[in-house]
Every structure is written in C-alpha cells, then in structure tokens.
Design an enzyme around this catalytic site. Structure first.
Site, PDB file in Angstrom:
ATOM      1  N   PHE A   1      76.121  -6.034  42.674  1.00 26.57           N
ATOM      2  CA  PHE A   1      76.706  -5.936  44.016  1.00 26.57           C
ATOM      3  C   PHE A   1      77.356  -4.588  44.275  1.00 26.57           C
ATOM      4  CE2 PHE A   1      76.986 -10.459  42.708  1.00 26.57           C
ATOM      5  CZ  PHE A   1      75.959 -10.916  43.510  1.00 26.57           C
TER       6      PHE A   1
ATOM      7  N   GLY B   1      69.470 -11.106  39.928  1.00 26.73           N
ATOM      8  CA  GLY B   1      69.723 -12.520  40.101  1.00 26.73           C
ATOM      9  C   GLY B   1      69.281 -13.051  41.444  1.00 26.73           C
TER      10      GLY B   1
ATOM     11  N   GLN C   1      71.545 -16.477  48.081  1.00 30.24           N
ATOM     12  CA  GLN C   1      72.158 -15.182  48.343  1.00 30.24           C
ATOM     13  C   GLN C   1      73.236 -15.280  49.422  1.00 30.24           C
ATOM     14  OE1 GLN C   1      71.488 -11.587  47.199  1.00 30.24           O
ATOM     15  NE2 GLN C   1      71.407 -13.109  45.576  1.00 30.24           N
TER      16      GLN C   1
ATOM     17  N   GLU D   1      73.810  -8.891  51.784  1.00 26.97           N
ATOM     18  CA  GLU D   1      75.185  -8.505  52.090  1.00 26.97           C
ATOM     19  C   GLU D   1      75.763  -9.113  53.360  1.00 26.97           C
ATOM     20  OE1 GLU D   1      75.902  -4.204  50.470  1.00 26.97           O
ATOM     21  OE2 GLU D   1      73.872  -4.319  51.255  1.00 26.97           O
TER      22      GLU D   1
END
Length: 750
Positions: free
Chosen positions: A241, A468, A651, A717
């Site tokens: 991230f 991931g 996600q 995001e």
C-alpha cells in the site's frame, strides 16, 4: 465475456494458504548470513565516535559495517519525471558513506552474523556518540514555516476559479474550519525484508517490492553496475500500500553487506526497524471553508493544507485533489503547502492525499448540511457538477449520485432522524454518517509478451506485482477472454526483472496499465495466427478475410469452418507465436516513457478520470466511556468495469478497514524534543483488528469507463477515501460532537 467479471478464486490462493508461496525472507541459500541495523538516536548531527569492538568480538559476527569502513557507493540520482526510475530513492542519504545523521532512526551501522539472534545482539552492543545540531521535529510548531508546494506533471498543488475568499465573505452562510490528521505508518503483514546474493559482478535480490524495475535500476546506479547485472525477484509481497514503492535503507544495506562478506545475506526488519527506516503518511493541517446560499448551492470552496517532507526526501500528498472535482462551487481555491522537517522522509500510503483530504472536505459538507437543515445527500445532489468544477473539463465517467441513491436505499438512510443524539440503544448512542469517495484514475507504460504455443497454452510474461490483490488472476481472466481460450490454459509469469518491465503497483494504475498492453498484444497475436492460417496450404481459413473469422473455443472459425490454435500452428510448422508490447532497449524505453507521459498529459487536458463512491457508516458510541464501535458499513462504488468480482470486493473492503484505522485508532507519536517515534510497535500503534470491524457490505455499479482499457478504472485506493469523513459524521450524529482531529479517540469524545 466468459471470465471477466466473474468471482474467480485467486490463482495463488492455494500456494499462499499452504505455505508454498515464498516471500523475500524465505529463499534458501547455502552459507546464508543475517544482518541487523543500528539506528541513530538523534534527529540531526554528526557521529563523533562509534565503538564496535565488543560487537566484533561476539562469537558468530562476520562483519560490522560503519561509515568508517563501508565501501563507497554512488549517491542516488536527482529525480526526473521523464525517467521514472529516478524516483525510486526513498531518501537522498548515501547510507554509511557519511558520518552525518539526518533523522532519528537512520542506520549508522550494519552487523552481519551467522544467525539472526547474534546479529541483533551484537547490534545492541555498539556504542555511538554524536555532536547534535538544531533540528525541526515538531510538526505543529513548524506550521508557520510552510511554503507553497510546487506543481508537477503528476500532481497539481494549487488552483483557482474566481475569488473564493471574497465570495466566502459575502456568502449568506459560511463555515471556515480547521482539521488535523495524525502521522500514520505502514504495518504490512510482511515486514520489509531483503535477501541479497552476489555472483561475481551480478546481484540477485529477493525483495518485497511494488516496483521491481525501480529497485533494479536504483541498485545498478548505487553499485555502478549495468542494469542487466541486477535481478530483483518478487513474486509475492505480503502487503504494501505504498510502503514498498521506493528503495529504503534496508534494501541498499543488505546488498552492501552481501558484497562486503562475500556471502548471501538476509535482513528482516523488526517492526521497530520498519518505523525507524520506512516512511509513513504525513500528518496534515487543513483549512476547509465553504460559503453557500440558503438553498445549499456553494458559492465558495477553499481547501488548503500543510504537510511535512523530510529534508532528505518525501512524497508530497495531493490533499486538496478531492476539492478540485467533487462540488460545483462558483468560486474555488486550493493550495497545498509543505514544511521541511529533520525526520525520516514520508512516503505514499493508500490513496495519498485523497484519504485525508476527503476527511476534511466531507466533514465540512456534513456540517454545512446540518446547519442549513438539509439532508447531507440532498446537499451533495444540489452541488453535483456536470463538468469538472475547477476547469470545466469533461468527466470521462461519473456515477457518483447513482452510488448515493443506491446506498441510501440499501442502508435505510430515509429512516435516519436529522437531529444528533436522537438514536439510542441502552447506553449506546447510535449515529449514521455518509461521505463521498474519490480517487483519480491513472495509466502508465507496461511491457509484456504473450506467447501462444502449439499445445494451445498461453504464456504471459510481465514484471507486474502481486501484493495480495489477485493481479495474475485478473490478467489471466482478461487474456482468456481476449484469445477465447480456457482460463486454465493461461499462465502468467510475473514479479521478476528478468521479465518485461511494467508500471508500479501503485496509484490504482497497474490493472488498467497492464490491461491496455495485454489487449494490444493479444490483438497482435490474433493477427499473426490468422496470417499463418490463411497462408498455410490446406488450412480451412485459407483465402478468408479476418472480418469473416471469429475467435472462439481456442481457435479461429467461420461458422463450422475453421481450426484450433493447436492445428493452425501445427499445420504451419510453428511451435509458438509471440507478440510483444513495449521496447526492450534503453532508447526504446525512453521513447516509450516520453510517449506515455505525452498521452497522460493530453488525456488530462481533455478528461477528468476517476473512481468514486458513497460510504455509509453506522456507529455505536458508549455514552459513559466514549468507546466508539462501527456497527454497520455499506460502500457503493463506481469503479468502471470490474474484472474479478471476488477480488474487487476484497480490495474495497480492505480500503474501508484501512480507513477505519485512520479514523479511530492509528497515530504515530513523534517526540517533539528529539524526533523519535515513541510507539514503534504493534503493541502501542493500534491497527484495527477483527473485533473492530463489522460485516462490510460492498456494492459496485460495474459500468465501464469508455476512455479506459476494457473500461477498467482502478479499485485499490478509492475504498479508503471518504471513510474517515463518514465515521466522523456518524460520530457527530450519535453524540452532537464534531471531532476535527484524527484519530477520534476517547479523550476527544469525553
């Protein structure tokens, strides 16, 4: 499409759940040694004495490397946005090639030993003395020294439409508010670790990275090697991230330790080591001011920010980005400001800028709605723009109000009373809040090859990254549909600089970037295979036009007339056919980057591209203790086409969890006297755990953006944006208290 959009299990799922997947600290090497760091304990100064005698005498110690004996390395290159690899350096410090200290935690020595325990024990035995210099380490105290941030090709730091200050002063109703957000740090499930091995003048590195090409290029510069002499292998990354986008000290010093000792060396940072040597999200001070008519139409919107960067580097966050795009204010002013600090360089962290900027903006919009007596969703609808508010550009795709409408219906928003503190269950005060989510869509160069073999299998070679999110699974789905082959026939090789370079796994850009190149390569491959078929004697496709032929069932057909890829290649005497996108020479790479940057800039002049959504939150607040619990969550998103329904939902949920941490629990505490992080561990730095998180309901519209490859926008995001705003708004609705400083902790509610 047969596979795209389906909830397909991740291809690496079994390997990860059974332990077969190898991460960077799990590669076996004979004669492997271990390294540990010694960290500076001052913020700014110079080393005057370093005593390594006891450490060197410790049984099992192979080497102690300091500025006094470290081989010379080349410094990091100056950043150049036309050569993106120059952005790889996390800081400008030439580690162990200087006696100067630039932040509290900077590595000042490396111990290499036969075992990890010995290396760490010997590191504790090293004594360092310093001459200290004055240092700026208190962010709040340095606010007055902030200076306007400069805009770049990738990020605009300021913008104006009309005279927002005058409009604010003249507005019938106005709010002018101050917000702060805390510094927060990366805590990936896999701490940063590196395994390095030198084979002559060739360096092999196992590294959890979001950009293996950048790591390779950076190390080639630092160790004065041809780029082809460095190989970085990173098939699995245990979370990142943003924290593994750049090259941090541990990576460089592990390679240096391996060079000094002539042995393979592994360095696994402790949690404390990650805090000391890997940057986090900057703290921020924000001003949001909104002027409005009594009907809620905005006449002025002002959003300014102050963030920090280290003296030796740091990534400036686009805090005011959301205010450029979300609301149709008649007058807008945005300005980002930076203050240089004698601290470790900050870095990007999931939705850098938008995550914290959306908190301040969305909390202010909610407060405006309450003061005007309007429903928060209705206020947003009255200010929804038809074009980008700041510059009038067209939106390539925007279904934000559709997200609010669907979310309000599913969440039961109509039953929410307007008055704060009016919902209660025993001692628990109940509140409901909402906020907009927003994150820009990006696309960068991605090189790859696609090879079709005569057994009908497809091999995709691409240096993409898997942290991931299921990247290889998504690529397999897209390729299988593009070539009309079973997904089981597709293999993706990734996470290795021996493969064609691709973009970073960041800015929610990797899937869109790789998809564009993958579709282009599959189209090339299709044309090549058809050309073989129509030129090969005996082929049933001989003499046909491509327009007469359909790809299906692993081959090319005109009705019942046609043949499989296997038969086409076999008849043509070819073992395989391959298509490539992207250059494989240095000049070609530069040309690709220039073309890509030019397209990026041209696109930005024409369109505003983004993912967006609506975050709905319900909280329970203990009326006696102030304990805050998230009891329900719904996120509805417009993220373009969804490639994999299962991984996309995962996600988006992960982003929401991260946003809940930003809102309620996470805060890096820096000692204002010496710049030392005082809670550098997971026992004192509080990330959300399972008990903190309810069932998170995630929906998406799955409406493709026509200007993006396959309609893909990006989802990694946008899920974190708007979360902190929704939590703060729900807390207000429950308690009547506006908390404008993150995280929202008990002391602020009591």
């Amino acid at each position: 499409m047969r596979y795209v959009g389906q909830p397909i299990d991740r291809l690496d799922g079994v390997a990860k759940t059974t332990g077969a997947a190898r991460f960077s600290a799990e590669y076996p090497y004979p004669n492997l040694a271990y390294a540990a760091l010694v960290h500076a304990t001052i913020a700014r100064g110079r080393i005057t004495r370093i005593d390594t005698g006891t450490a060197r005498k410790t049984p099992g110690v192979l080497a102690v490397i300091t500025h006094g004996n470290a081989p010379e390395m080349k410094p990091a290159p100056k950043p150049n946005q036309f050569d993106m690899s120059t952005l790889a350096a996390a800081t400008s410090v030439n580690y162990l090639n200087t006696d100067e200290v630039y932040w509290n935690g900077q590595p000042v020595a490396v111990v290499v030993a036969e075992t990890l325990d010995v290396a760490r024990e010997a590191a504790y035995l090293i004594e360092v003395e310093y001459a200290e210099y004055p240092a700026a380490v208190d962010f709040a105290a340095e606010e007055g020294n902030a200076r306007p941030q400069k805009s770049t090709m990738l990020s605009e730091a300021d913008g104006r439409k009309g005279d927002a200050e005058a409009a604010l002063a003249d507005a019938p109703f106005a709010l002018d508010l101050r917000y702060t957000t805390a510094q927060v740090n990366h805590n990936a499930i896999e701490p940063h670790s590196t395994t390095a091995y030198w084979d002559g003048d060739h360096l092999i590195l196992h590294e959890g990275s979001q950009n293996v090409a950048w790591v390779r290029d950076h190390l080639a510069i630092r160790f004065d090697l041809p780029k082809q002499n460095v190989r970085v292998i990173s098939p699995f990354v245990g979370g990142a991230f943003g924290g593994k986008s750049f090259v941090w000290p541990g990576t460089v010093l592990t390679a240096l330790a391996a060079k000094v000792t002539g042995r393979p060396v592994r360095m696994m940072l402790t949690r404390e080591g990650v805090f000391r040597t890997v940057g986090g999200r900057t703290p921020s001070i924000q001003r949001v001011a909104i002027g409005a008519q009594l009907d809620g139409s905005m006449t002025a919107l002002i959003h300014t920010s102050v963030c920090q960067v280290g003296r030796t580097g740091g990534w400036s966050e686009q805090v005011t980005s959301v205010s450029r795009h979300l609301y149709d204010a008649a007058n807008i002013q945005v300005q980002q400001n930076l203050v240089g600090m004698d601290l470790l360089a900050n870095t990007i962290m999931r939705a850098p800028g938008e995550s914290i900027g959306s908190f301040a903006l969305e909390a202010t919009v909610d407060e405006l709605a309450y003061e005007l007596g309007l429903d928060p969703i209705e206020l947003r609808a009255r200010n929804e723009p038809a074009r980008n508010p700041l510059d009038g550009k067209a939106f390539s795709h925007r279904l934000l109000m559709e997200c609010f409408e669907e979310g309000a219906k599913e969440f039961g928003w109509a039953g929410r009373p307007q008055e704060p503190g009016s919902m209660r269950d025993g001692r628990w005060l109940i509140g409901m809040g909402v906020a907009a989510a927003y994150h820009p869509a990006w696309r960068f160069p991605a090189n790859l090859t696609v090879r079709l073999s005569d057994d009908g299998t497809v091999l995709i070679r691409c240096g993409l990254h898997e942290m991931g999110m299921g990247s290889a699974t998504a690529v397999s789905q897209i390729a299988a549909d593009a070539l009309c082959v079973p997904m089981a026939a597709v293999t993706v090789a990734y996470g290795d600089t021996a493969l064609p370079d691709t973009t970073t796994a960041g800015a929610s850009s990797q899937t869109a970037s790789v998809t564009a190149s993958l579709l282009a390569a599959c189209a090339k491959l299709d044309r090549a295979v058809f050309t073989l078929a129509r030129k090969t004697p005996g082929s049933p496709l001989r003499g046909l036009r491509r327009a007469d032929v359909t790809a299906r069932d692993g081959g090319l057909y005109n009705g019942s007339r046609g043949e499989s890829y296997h038969d086409i290649l076999r008849r043509a005497g070819r073992a395989s056919v391959e298509a490539r996108v992207g250059a494989d020479t240095r000049l070609g790479e530069i040309a690709d980057q220039v073309r890509s940057m030019s397209k990026f800039l041209l696109d930005r002049r024409r369109w505003v591209k983004a993912a967006c959504g609506a975050q709905f939150c319900e909280v329970l607040v203990d009326s006696d203790t102030g304990e805050t619990r998230i009891s329900r969550w719904l996120g509805v998103f417009d993220v373009g086409r969804v490639v994999n329904a299962k991984t996309a939902a995962s996600q988006l949920r992960g982003g929401i969890v991260m946003g809940i941490g930003l809102a309620l629990t996470e805060e890096t505490l820096v000692d204002p006297r010496n710049g030392r992080i005082v809670n550098a561990s997971l026992s004192e730095y509080h990330v959300p755990v399972h008990a903190d998180i309810p069932v998170i309901d995630v929906r998406y519209l799955d409406d493709p953006d026509p200007t993006m490859p396959l309609g893909v926008v990006g989802i990694g995001e946008v899920g974190v944006t708007g979360v902190a705003g929704a939590v703060a708004n729900a807390v207000f609705h429950a308690t009547g208290k506006r908390i404008r400083d993150l995280p929202i902790t008990l002391d602020k509610l009591l």
